[in-house]
Design a protein around this motif. Structure first.
Motif, PDB file in Angstrom:
ATOM      1  N   ASP A  48      29.476 -42.867 -40.278  1.00  0.00           N
ATOM      2  CA  ASP A  48      29.930 -44.409 -41.466  1.00  0.00           C
ATOM      3  C   ASP A  48      28.388 -44.893 -41.226  1.00  0.00           C
ATOM      4  N   ALA A  49      27.669 -45.219 -40.186  1.00  0.00           N
ATOM      5  CA  ALA A  49      26.706 -46.035 -40.030  1.00  0.00           C
ATOM      6  C   ALA A  49      25.691 -45.253 -41.251  1.00  0.00           C
ATOM      7  N   VAL A  50      25.479 -43.969 -41.507  1.00  0.00           N
ATOM      8  CA  VAL A  50      23.745 -44.145 -43.060  1.00  0.00           C
ATOM      9  C   VAL A  50      24.969 -44.107 -43.957  1.00  0.00           C
ATOM     10  N   ALA A  51      26.186 -44.310 -43.897  1.00  0.00           N
ATOM     11  CA  ALA A  51      27.033 -44.327 -45.748  1.00  0.00           C
ATOM     12  C   ALA A  51      26.323 -46.042 -45.685  1.00  0.00           C
ATOM     13  N   ASP A  52      26.489 -47.044 -45.239  1.00  0.00           N
ATOM     14  CA  ASP A  52      25.593 -48.637 -45.283  1.00  0.00           C
ATOM     15  C   ASP A  52      24.583 -48.642 -45.671  1.00  0.00           C
ATOM     16  N   HIS A  53      23.683 -47.525 -45.240  1.00  0.00           N
ATOM     17  CA  HIS A  53      22.601 -47.214 -45.995  1.00  0.00           C
ATOM     18  C   HIS A  53      22.563 -46.144 -47.430  1.00  0.00           C
ATOM     19  N   GLY A  54      23.306 -46.260 -48.325  1.00  0.00           N
ATOM     20  CA  GLY A  54      23.424 -45.411 -49.055  1.00  0.00           C
ATOM     21  C   GLY A  54      22.855 -43.796 -49.086  1.00  0.00           C
ATOM     22  N   LEU A  55      22.878 -43.340 -47.424  1.00  0.00           N
ATOM     23  CA  LEU A  55      22.266 -42.089 -46.926  1.00  0.00           C
ATOM     24  C   LEU A  55      23.835 -41.531 -46.300  1.00  0.00           C
ATOM     25  N   MET A  56      23.288 -39.907 -46.549  1.00  0.00           N
ATOM     26  CA  MET A  56      23.918 -38.854 -45.339  1.00  0.00           C
ATOM     27  C   MET A  56      23.732 -38.415 -44.934  1.00  0.00           C
ATOM     28  N   PHE A  57      24.111 -37.861 -43.811  1.00  0.00           N
ATOM     29  CA  PHE A  57      23.305 -36.587 -41.995  1.00  0.00           C
ATOM     30  C   PHE A  57      24.721 -35.212 -43.652  1.00  0.00           C
ATOM     31  N   PRO A  58      24.170 -34.070 -43.556  1.00  0.00           N
ATOM     32  CA  PRO A  58      24.641 -33.154 -44.217  1.00  0.00           C
ATOM     33  C   PRO A  58      25.140 -32.079 -43.682  1.00  0.00           C
ATOM     34  N   LEU A  59      26.287 -32.676 -42.326  1.00  0.00           N
ATOM     35  CA  LEU A  59      27.002 -31.671 -41.287  1.00  0.00           C
ATOM     36  C   LEU A  59      28.429 -31.623 -41.254  1.00  0.00           C
ATOM     37  N   HIS A  60      29.509 -30.885 -42.280  1.00  0.00           N
ATOM     38  CA  HIS A  60      31.277 -32.210 -42.715  1.00  0.00           C
ATOM     39  C   HIS A  60      31.585 -31.119 -41.625  1.00  0.00           C
ATOM     40  N   LEU A  61      32.169 -30.936 -40.273  1.00  0.00           N
ATOM     41  CA  LEU A  61      33.285 -29.931 -39.967  1.00  0.00           C
ATOM     42  C   LEU A  61      34.852 -31.123 -39.319  1.00  0.00           C
ATOM     43  N   GLY A  62      35.855 -29.741 -39.191  1.00  0.00           N
ATOM     44  CA  GLY A  62      36.969 -30.270 -38.846  1.00  0.00           C
ATOM     45  C   GLY A  62      36.856 -31.115 -37.251  1.00  0.00           C
ATOM     46  N   ALA A 103      25.825 -23.534 -47.054  1.00  0.00           N
ATOM     47  CA  ALA A 103      25.137 -22.663 -47.585  1.00  0.00           C
ATOM     48  C   ALA A 103      24.231 -23.678 -48.986  1.00  0.00           C
ATOM     49  N   ARG A 104      24.008 -25.043 -48.940  1.00  0.00           N
ATOM     50  CA  ARG A 104      23.755 -25.947 -48.848  1.00  0.00           C
ATOM     51  C   ARG A 104      22.452 -26.679 -48.221  1.00  0.00           C
ATOM     52  N   HIS A 105      22.680 -26.978 -47.438  1.00  0.00           N
ATOM     53  CA  HIS A 105      21.847 -27.944 -46.312  1.00  0.00           C
ATOM     54  C   HIS A 105      20.633 -27.010 -45.152  1.00  0.00           C
ATOM     55  N   GLY A 106      21.434 -25.443 -45.150  1.00  0.00           N
ATOM     56  CA  GLY A 106      21.539 -24.559 -43.669  1.00  0.00           C
ATOM     57  C   GLY A 106      22.511 -25.529 -42.702  1.00  0.00           C
ATOM     58  N   MET A 107      22.139 -24.998 -41.478  1.00  0.00           N
ATOM     59  CA  MET A 107      22.999 -25.369 -40.205  1.00  0.00           C
ATOM     60  C   MET A 107      22.170 -26.006 -39.790  1.00  0.00           C
ATOM     61  N   ILE A 108      22.875 -27.002 -38.729  1.00  0.00           N
ATOM     62  CA  ILE A 108      22.070 -28.311 -38.045  1.00  0.00           C
ATOM     63  C   ILE A 108      20.747 -28.560 -37.903  1.00  0.00           C
ATOM     64  N   GLU A 109      20.126 -26.805 -37.085  1.00  0.00           N
ATOM     65  CA  GLU A 109      18.549 -26.529 -37.485  1.00  0.00           C
ATOM     66  C   GLU A 109      17.790 -27.472 -38.013  1.00  0.00           C
ATOM     67  N   ALA A 110      18.454 -26.878 -39.797  1.00  0.00           N
ATOM     68  CA  ALA A 110      17.515 -28.033 -40.750  1.00  0.00           C
ATOM     69  C   ALA A 110      17.508 -29.336 -40.861  1.00  0.00           C
TER      70      ALA A 110
END
Ligand SMILES: Cc1cc2nc3c(=O)[nH]c(=O)nc-3n(C[C@H](O)[C@H](O)[C@H](O)COP(=O)(O)OP(=O)(O)OC[C@H]3O[C@@H](n4cnc5c(N)ncnc54)[C@H](O)[C@@H]3O)c2cc1C
Length: 462
Positions: free
Chosen positions: A117-131, A152-159
């Motif tokens: 929610d916070a990064v969306a306000d800056h036009g950004l995203m954090f590429p980790l989505h899970l249930g 597959a696109r961005h790697g595991m969180i370590e990336a």
């Protein structure tokens, strides 16, 4: 003990009655967790360090706990190893969002959804989505090296982890909070803590890499003829859509039917029935891109080739969310069905269809009528292979034989017995069976070097 912790943390930082400790004691699936001796809720890095030092002085073991959504019992006390839980729930601040360097500096106890929610306000995203993103915390996600649907696109969180701060078992603090993409100054220590499941220390802060938020996107749900067709379509999409390809998730008719029965507010978005369904998402931060045209073209050719039976492209954000809900609620549908055996397998992507077909046939020879519900992340060969007993029956004592078959087939294909959920306490024995001696000894030696007294989250990983 109680007085010492109360003195250190104050009344809001220490819980020790059975009632107070109940929310922390058992894991998400309610399968693991001894009653802790107490729950510490520090609210700063110095307090975490002080808790570890005091626990050391009192000879107590410490189990870090984030959102407690882990699926292998890593965040709760192992049998025969009494100790305290250290919850990060009160350390949940966002310190900085840097829109130029595209980074976020956050506390480990921050819940993932709040970061989104916070990064969306800056036009950004954090590429980790899970249930579990409404409860899972950044520290727990790092400690399990979470994957999710964008891996597959961005790697595991370590990336995405650039910097880390960790309190080591003896209470000393490793300050690795560097917002650098390039930092080849010896061993890549931050990587060591990604997937360490709390055995090497407590992650207290992180600097995470952010990405431009998509401005255009297209999502579709397709009923596909079989998993082989889904894999071919996935590869075609990668070639034609390139970096626009954000996710390729799959589930099957068995799982969909289960889900719709237990969550009747959900509905089928397409008429044709699978055997399998593919949820595809293309996204781009550039307004010039036209993901919908690329997607429509590919679907048309796959339809003509008989690989796609039916499909729908989401026409609104609400429709897109409804498609994603079907995939994300799969574990819930399975849970509501009753007894289940869960597996989190990865095989080389090209062998996914072969693996699923092989295991579906093999399992029937062990327990005729067993219901197999494979779903997961097509793009990284990760299948959550969940089993339910035949309708109205039980597993009949065949649980180990069923799981043994799954793990042996995956191992024979060069696969993983835990693709993204870690080992926790549930998979230690399995790891001992399937992992080579050198790998096991290396992990044990690293843990012993950092935690010679074995006080951090004992009974997990090795
Ligand atoms: C509905 C559902 C869907 C899920 N989907 C996915 C998925 O798609 N992909 C995926 O990878 N996982 C998935 N998971 C599993 C789970 O959400 C992840 O493992 C998540 O990373 C755990 O985060 P948490 O904060 O809940 O950690 P917890 O469960 O609290 O802890 C997990 C492990 O990390 C350690 N730990 C926690 N915080 C810290 C810390 N600050 N420092 C050091 N160690 C710590 C704990 O000791 C434990 O060993 C799902 C779970 C659920 C319930």
């Amino acid at each position: 003990m109680r007085d010492r912790f109360l003195e250190l943390l104050g009344p809001s930082g220490w819980r020790s009655t059975p009632e107070e400790m109940r929310p922390f004691a058992r894991d998400w699936l309610d399968r693991h967790g001894e009653t802790p001796l107490g729950v510490a809720l520090p609210c700063s890095t110095p307090e975490v360090a002080a808790v570890l030092r005091l626990a050391g002085a009192l000879g107590l073991t410490v189990t870090p706990q984030g959102g407690n959504t882990g699926l292998n019992g890593g965040s709760v006390i192992s049998a025969g190893r009494p100790g305290i839980i250290l919850s990060l729930a009160r350390m949940n601040r966002i310190h900085e969002i840097d829109p130029i360097g595209m980074t976020a500096t956050v506390d480990a106890g921050l819940v993932l959804q709040r970061l989104h929610d916070a990064v969306a306000d800056h036009g950004l995203m954090f590429p980790l989505h899970l249930g579990s993103e409404g409860s899972a915390q950044i520290g727990g996600l790092i400690a399990t090296n979470a994957g999710g649907s964008l891996a597959a696109r961005h790697g595991m969180i370590e990336a995405q982890v650039l910097g880390l701060e960790v309190v080591l078992p003896d209470g000393s603090v490793w300050d690795g909070m560097r917002a650098l993409i390039k930092d080849n100054t010896g061993l890549q220590l931050r990587k060591l803590f990604c997937g360490a499941e709390g055995r090497l220390g407590v992650v207290t802060r992180a600097i995470l890499r952010l990405h431009p938020a998509p401005r255009v996107r297209a999502s579709a749900l397709l009923a596909v003829a079989d998993l082989r067709s889904a894999l071919k379509l996935g590869a075609d999409l990668r070639r034609d859509a390139g970096d626009m390809l954000a996710a390729t998730e799959f589930f099957c008719e068995t799982g969909l039917e289960m889900l719709l029965r237990h969550l009747p507010t959900l509905s089928r978005p397409i008429q044709a029935r699978g055997p399998y369904y593919l949820l595809v998402e293309l996204a781009s931060a550039s307004n010039c891109a036209d993901p919908e045209a690329v997607l429509a073209d590919l679907i048309e050719s796959a339809f003509e080739a008989g690989e796609v039976l039916d499909g729908t492209i989401a026409a609104s954000d609400a429709q897109r969310a409804a498609l994603w809900r079907l995939r994300e609620e799969m574990p819930e549908g399975q849970r509501l069905e009753g007894p289940q055996i869960k597996h989190d397998i990865a095989v080389p992507v090209a062998r996914l269809a072969e693996f699923v077909a092989g295991i579906e046939a093999g399992l029937q020879t062990v327990l005729p009528g067993v219901r197999v519900n494979p779903f997961g992340h097509l793009g990284d060969g990760n299948v959550h292979l969940n089993l339910s007993p035949p309708p109205g029956a039980g597993f009949d004592g065949r649980e180990s034989a069923l799981s043994g078959l799954v793990y042996d087939l995956a191992a024979g294909m060069g696969g993983s017995f835990s693709a993204e959920h870690g080992l926790g306490q549930a998979k230690v024995a399995l790891a001992d069976r399937l992992r080579g001696a050198t790998e096991r000894q290396l992990m044990a030696a690293l843990i012993a070097a950092v935690d010679p007294e074995g006080r951090m989250n004992p009974g997990k990983i090795v």
